[in-house]
Design a protein around this motif. Structure first.
Motif, short mmCIF file in Angstrom:
data_model
loop_
_atom_site.label_atom_id
_atom_site.label_comp_id
_atom_site.label_asym_id
_atom_site.label_seq_id
_atom_site.Cartn_x
_atom_site.Cartn_y
_atom_site.Cartn_z
N TYR A 20 2.57 -9.44 18.29
CA TYR A 20 1.78 -9.59 19.01
C TYR A 20 0.91 -8.79 19.56
N ALA A 21 -0.59 -8.26 19.30
CA ALA A 21 -1.62 -7.88 20.49
C ALA A 21 -1.76 -8.88 21.59
N SER A 22 -2.11 -8.04 22.72
CA SER A 22 -2.53 -8.87 23.79
C SER A 22 -4.33 -7.98 23.25
N PHE A 23 -3.50 -6.88 22.69
CA PHE A 23 -4.79 -6.26 22.71
C PHE A 23 -4.81 -5.27 22.03
N LEU A 24 -5.39 -5.72 21.09
CA LEU A 24 -4.75 -4.39 18.97
C LEU A 24 -6.19 -3.45 19.22
N THR A 25 -5.39 -2.29 19.48
CA THR A 25 -6.44 -1.04 19.52
C THR A 25 -6.09 -0.16 18.20
N GLN A 26 -7.26 1.12 18.27
CA GLN A 26 -7.08 1.66 17.12
C GLN A 26 -5.71 2.32 16.65
N MET A 27 -5.56 2.55 17.98
CA MET A 27 -3.76 3.61 17.79
C MET A 27 -2.99 3.07 17.09
N LEU A 28 -2.60 1.71 17.89
CA LEU A 28 -1.48 0.77 17.01
C LEU A 28 -1.90 0.11 15.89
N ILE A 29 -2.95 0.10 15.08
CA ILE A 29 -3.12 -0.08 14.24
C ILE A 29 -2.49 1.12 13.28
N SER A 30 -3.45 2.77 14.19
CA SER A 30 -3.01 3.48 12.90
C SER A 30 -1.42 3.52 13.17
N SER A 31 -0.66 3.70 14.64
CA SER A 31 1.12 3.59 14.10
C SER A 31 1.82 2.50 12.97
N ILE A 32 1.05 1.11 13.73
CA ILE A 32 1.55 0.42 12.21
C ILE A 32 1.29 1.10 10.60
N ALA A 33 0.38 1.46 10.39
CA ALA A 33 0.26 1.71 9.20
C ALA A 33 1.50 2.77 9.03
N ASP A 34 1.15 3.62 10.03
CA ASP A 34 3.13 4.91 9.63
C ASP A 34 3.37 4.30 9.23
N VAL A 35 4.03 2.93 10.28
CA VAL A 35 5.36 2.35 9.15
C VAL A 35 5.30 1.87 8.07
N ILE A 36 3.88 1.66 7.72
CA ILE A 36 4.21 0.93 6.39
C ILE A 36 4.77 2.63 5.25
N GLU A 37 3.97 3.66 5.46
CA GLU A 37 4.34 5.00 4.92
C GLU A 37 5.29 5.08 4.75
N LYS A 38 6.44 4.87 6.26
CA LYS A 38 7.53 5.39 6.71
C LYS A 38 8.73 4.41 5.07
N GLU A 39 8.34 2.94 5.52
CA GLU A 39 8.46 1.31 4.47
C GLU A 39 8.80 2.17 3.38
N ALA A 40 7.67 3.08 2.47
CA ALA A 40 7.72 3.60 1.39
C ALA A 40 8.67 4.23 1.22
N GLU A 41 8.73 5.34 1.98
CA GLU A 41 9.34 6.28 1.56
C GLU A 41 11.24 5.73 1.34
N ALA A 42 11.24 4.56 3.03
CA ALA A 42 12.34 3.69 2.69
C ALA A 42 13.84 3.65 1.46
N ARG A 43 12.22 3.00 0.62
CA ARG A 43 11.76 2.69 -0.38
C ARG A 43 12.47 3.39 -1.47
N GLY A 44 12.26 4.75 -1.28
CA GLY A 44 12.18 5.23 -2.12
C GLY A 44 11.41 5.25 -3.40
N LEU A 45 10.16 4.38 -2.97
CA LEU A 45 8.74 4.09 -3.57
C LEU A 45 8.14 6.11 -3.38
N GLU A 46 6.84 5.88 -4.05
CA GLU A 46 6.54 6.90 -4.78
C GLU A 46 5.15 6.86 -2.72
N SER A 47 5.03 7.57 -3.07
CA SER A 47 4.13 7.09 -1.52
C SER A 47 2.99 6.83 -1.60
N THR A 48 1.88 6.07 -3.21
CA THR A 48 0.89 5.58 -3.32
C THR A 48 1.66 3.51 -3.03
#
Lengths: 180, 125
Positions: A20-48
């Motif tokens: 829940y973001a009162s203020f959604l910032t570019q840095m926050l978006i970039s960080s949540i994008a990193d979470v998706i990359e980690k999720e792919a890694e954790a599930r043993g998927l290709e980076s793409t």
């Protein structure tokens, strides 16, 4: 609400993260994008493997951020955005809610109706046409981004929930297949 | 004509535009303000294409892992400018992508279809 309650709710829906973001910032978006990359890694998927989720998430979050910026200088998003996984159907979903006014509902709704009426080939052609003629190029949020989201999603759905004074919650959901 | 170098960040690409006519654009592209971010890039390109000192050669290497829809529009404008000067320059574009990245592949194919006169080579790695 206690942490256990939040945890129970998110576990039931397979939520990977919830913001829940009162203020959604570019840095926050970039960080949540990193979470998706980690999720792919954790599930043993290709980076793409979660590229579709990544694309939908960034488009949606940047739409919300830019929309808020266009509305007032404080740029409060008052947005809710979450990503979850449905293990049974093996797909991910990205959901969001933010506040829009009547004027913007009238701009967004026809685009979404057009997108919902199109098959994937028509959608791809329309995206290229919009990119070529520059239409929607300088809009603050909700430009050709929704077309990009629809290209990457298995399905999208949305609704506007009236909360009075010509204000609406704009609820959006996209489901995305996992690429293996 | 000076070189232009922009270091990569978590959400913007590495950019190197050299007066020798070799350009590299690589990484992720979803800037907070796409138009502002690419303004110096478009300006450099326009200056190069209109400069009397350029060697009339351009080799452009794209290796973009991910880009958002507004960056996609900006790349379209970039290609559009190259297209305008294609008759007067020897322009070679290499669009490199991870073979697993079907979105980058599809984007490259779209640019090839949108700019049939440009020499765009798609290269999977």
């Amino acid at each position: 609400m206690g942490a256990d309650t939040i945890r129970k709710l998110t576990e039931e829906d397979g939520v990977v993260f919830l913001i829940y973001a009162s203020f959604l910032t570019q840095m926050l978006i970039s960080s949540i994008a990193d979470v998706i990359e980690k999720e792919a890694e954790a599930r043993g998927l290709e980076s793409t493997g979660l590229n579709g989720v990544y694309t939908v998430l960034i488009e949606l979050a940047q739409n919300m951020m830019n929309y808020a910026k266009s509305k007032d200088q404080a740029a409060r998003t008052d947005g809710l955005i979450w990503v979850g996984r449905d293990p049974q159907n093996d797909h991910y979903y990205v959901q969001s809610r933010n506040l829009v006014d009547l004027q913007d509902r009238q701009k967004i709704e026809p685009k979404l109706n057009e997108i919902l009426s199109m098959d994937s080939e028509t959608l791809k052609a329309r995206y290229r046409e919009l990119r070529r003629n520059g239409l929607y190029a300088h809009e603050h949020g909700g430009g050709i981004g929704f077309y990009e989201i629809a290209k990457r999603a298995q399905s999208i759905s949305c609704q506007f929930v009236a909360i009075g004074n010509d204000k609406f919650y704009f609820d959006f959901k996209a489901t995305i297949a996992v690429k293996k | 004509m000076e070189d232009l170098f922009i270091a990569a960040t978590q959400y913007t690409p590495h950019i190197a535009m050299r007066a020798t006519g070799v350009v590299d654009i690589s990484g992720k592209s979803y800037p907070e303000n796409t138009f502002d971010f690419y303004k110096p890039v478009m300006l450099w390109l326009k200056n190069y294409l209109t400069s009397s000192q350029s060697n009339k050669q351009l080799k452009i290497n794209f290796e973009i892992v991910y880009f958002n829809s507004s960056s996609s529009k900006m790349f379209f404008d970039f290609f559009d400018l190259l297209d305008e000067y294609n008759d007067r320059f020897n322009i070679v574009i290499e669009w490199r992508y991870d073979e697993e990245n079907d979105i980058a592949n599809e984007s490259g194919e779209d640019f090839v279809a949108d700019f049939p006169k440009l020499n765009i080579a798609l290269k999977a790695f």
